[in-house]
Design an enzyme around this catalytic site. Structure first.
Site, PDB file in Angstrom:
ATOM      1  N   LYS A 150       0.836  -1.204   0.000  1.00  0.00           N
ATOM      2  CA  LYS A 150       0.000   0.000   0.000  1.00  0.00           C
ATOM      3  C   LYS A 150       0.870   1.252   0.000  1.00  0.00           C
ATOM      4  CE  LYS A 150      -3.599   2.388   2.642  1.00  0.00           C
ATOM      5  NZ  LYS A 150      -2.822   3.633   2.839  1.00  0.00           N
ATOM      6  N   ARG A 151       2.018   1.190   0.654  1.00  0.00           N
ATOM      7  CA  ARG A 151       2.905   2.358   0.692  1.00  0.00           C
ATOM      8  C   ARG A 151       3.361   2.759  -0.709  1.00  0.00           C
ATOM      9  NH1 ARG A 151       4.517  -0.424   5.210  1.00  0.00           N
ATOM     10  NH2 ARG A 151       6.163  -1.518   4.070  1.00  0.00           N
TER      11      ARG A 151
END
Length: 503
Positions: A261-262
């Site tokens: 997700k980062r």
């Protein structure tokens, strides 16, 4: 290996939003099942009560509804192997855990948390296995009577699988071929916990795959380390082994490592199919649907991450992918997640849609902006600009000037294109436009260009300030397509306003 009809499953845990890597795994299960005339089952693996997130199961089901990936069985559609939530199958797992103990392939362990921590301080990289289990408190070191007394008195326990050392465990993988792992590196994993009466992933997974008649276990590469233990469990139970296929990881768009997700937050792309609002923190994560992606574009993009059709084709319908799908064309190495390619696919699928369908999608945006226009006019506008967009939402930026006249004019364009004689030329042009009866693009263009040629005016000088007065910027489709849609009255009004403001 199992020889009955093909049955595959996708078994997510409802611990949060569905990662796009999970979507790709479910998609490959679907493609293979349909290629082989088989069934796709959705099973919710919710035995980890501490990580359960309300709404996650509903999110998973809604995601696949949007993507157009249907399940043949599952908690939302039923089936002959219900229930499909593992939390509703607790008694089944306990029975099979005890069966392993009775066969001598598993044992009861009564070690306290403190005792386990003590061992970790005494032994570096402590592992509960054949080299250490005889020093612990379990039914292998206790008498049968002592074990029974502890069970009857309600002392908490776990059931651990008994892994014998120095055995080569062979996994026949449809993507990776023959994989051999020595049992010495495995520990005696916990299969069942008395504290909550729930199994761990390893036991529940195997029992359900067997009872639900799963023929092929198609999952991500990250699950490959657990495959040897699962092979042992099938052997201990005496059950027929399913076929395994471990898909390549989805990798970061840049650099090394697994997609996270980062990466999406940093580079500005979604990693979830739908928008997700965390019920605990209130934090919202973007989704492909809300970001303007078409579901068929997302599916096509994911299909080619770790698989290819055997040629250079990129635009593939689901039907094409089903017909062509084969594990022979699956990659063993990770697939780099090229989010720009996802945008390209979205652009391509927008171009393939009929203008009337794009109008339907765009009308939602126009309604939000309180814009009213005839559907045929919107369709005409869409036809002029759709080649310029990657997302339906881009249409507003490309077409807003059709619906709202400019209130200001691009300063750089004015400085570069507005000449001392521009106001006089546009005033004369207004006189020409007012006399045109047939304001179609072709007729207006012919008359205006004849006037320019007869007057020997510089074509570029007039066309640039003409566009600037209608649009407010030097952008947009053919100027005469714009004039036809706006109509003579609106065109003259906009040009007159520009003259008044910019002279």
């Amino acid at each position: 290996m199992i020889s009955h009809p093909v049955r595959v499953r996708f078994a997510p845990s409802p611990t949060g939003p569905l990662h796009i890597g999970g979507v790709r795994t479910a998609l490959f299960n679907y493609l293979y099942a349909k290629k082989m005339g088989g069934d796709l089952i959705l099973r919710i693996e919710d035995t980890d009560s501490h990580r359960f997130v309300p709404g996650a199961e509903e999110y998973i089901i809604e995601s696949f509804d949007w993507l157009g990936i249907p399940f043949d069985e599952g908690p939302h559609c039923g089936g002959k192997h219900a229930p499909y939530r593992q939390s509703e199958r607790k008694e089944i797992y306990k029975k099979y855990a005890y069966e392993l103990c009775n066969k001598g392939f598993a044992y009861f362990a009564f070690d306290t948390t403190e005792a386990l921590e003590q061992k970790r301080t005494e032994i570096q990289n402590f592992q509960y296995d054949a080299s250490t289990r005889m020093t612990m408190t379990n039914s292998l070191t206790l008498t049968a009577q002592e074990t029974q007394q502890l069970l009857e008195s309600g002392v908490p326990y776990v059931i651990r699988i008994k892994v014998e050392p120095n055995e080569d465990i062979v996994i026949h993988d449809l993507i990776r071929g023959k994989v051999v792992i020595n049992s010495t590196i495995l520990d005696d994993k916990v299969l069942f916990k008395s504290t909550d009466g729930l199994p761990t992933y390893h036991l529940a997974n195997i029992v359900d795959d067997h009872l639900m008649e799963i023929s092929h276990v198609i999952r991500g590469e990250e699950w490959l380390p657990s495959a040897p233990l699962h092979v042992l469990l099938y052997r201990y139970f005496g059950w027929e082994m399913p076929w395994f296929a471990h898909l390549p990881l989805l990798l970061k768009p840049e650099g090394a490592g697994k997609l996270s997700k980062r990466d999406g937050d940093r580079l500005g792309f979604p990693v979830f199919p739908l928008e997700w609002k965390d019920p605990k923190t209130g934090e919202t994560a973007s989704g492909y649907r809300e970001s303007g992606y078409l579901p068929e574009a997302v599916v096509n993009f994911l299909t080619l991450l770790g698989w290819n059709p055997g040629d250079n084709r990129e635009l593939l319908s689901v039907e094409d992918s089903i017909a062509l799908f084969s594990f022979d064309n699956c990659s063993k190495s990770g697939a780099k997640f090229d989010y720009k390619k996802a945008e390209w696919f979205n652009h391509q699928y927008i171009q393939l849609k009929p203008d009337s369908e794009i109008v339907r999608l765009f009308s939602v945006i126009l309604k939000e902006k309180h814009i009213s226009a005839l559907p045929e006019t919107i369709e005409q506008i869409v036809g002029l600009v759709k080649e310029r967009i990657n997302f339906i939402k881009d249409l507003w930026e490309q077409t807003a000037f059709f619906f709202i006249p400019p209130e200001k004019y691009d300063e750089k364009a004015v400085a570069k294109r507005w000449k001392p004689d521009s106001a006089a030329l546009l005033t004369e042009l207004c006189g020409v436009l007012e006399k045109i009866a047939d304001f179609s693009a072709e007729n207006t263009e012919e008359i205006v260009k004849q006037w320019i040629e007869a007057k020997q005016y510089p074509l570029g000088n007039i066309m640039n300030v003409f566009r600037l007065s209608l649009v407010g910027e030097l952008k947009g489709p053919s100027i005469f397509n714009i004039t036809e849609i706006l109509g003579k009255e609106e065109v003259v009004r906009r040009v007159s306003k520009a003259i008044e403001i910019l002279k």
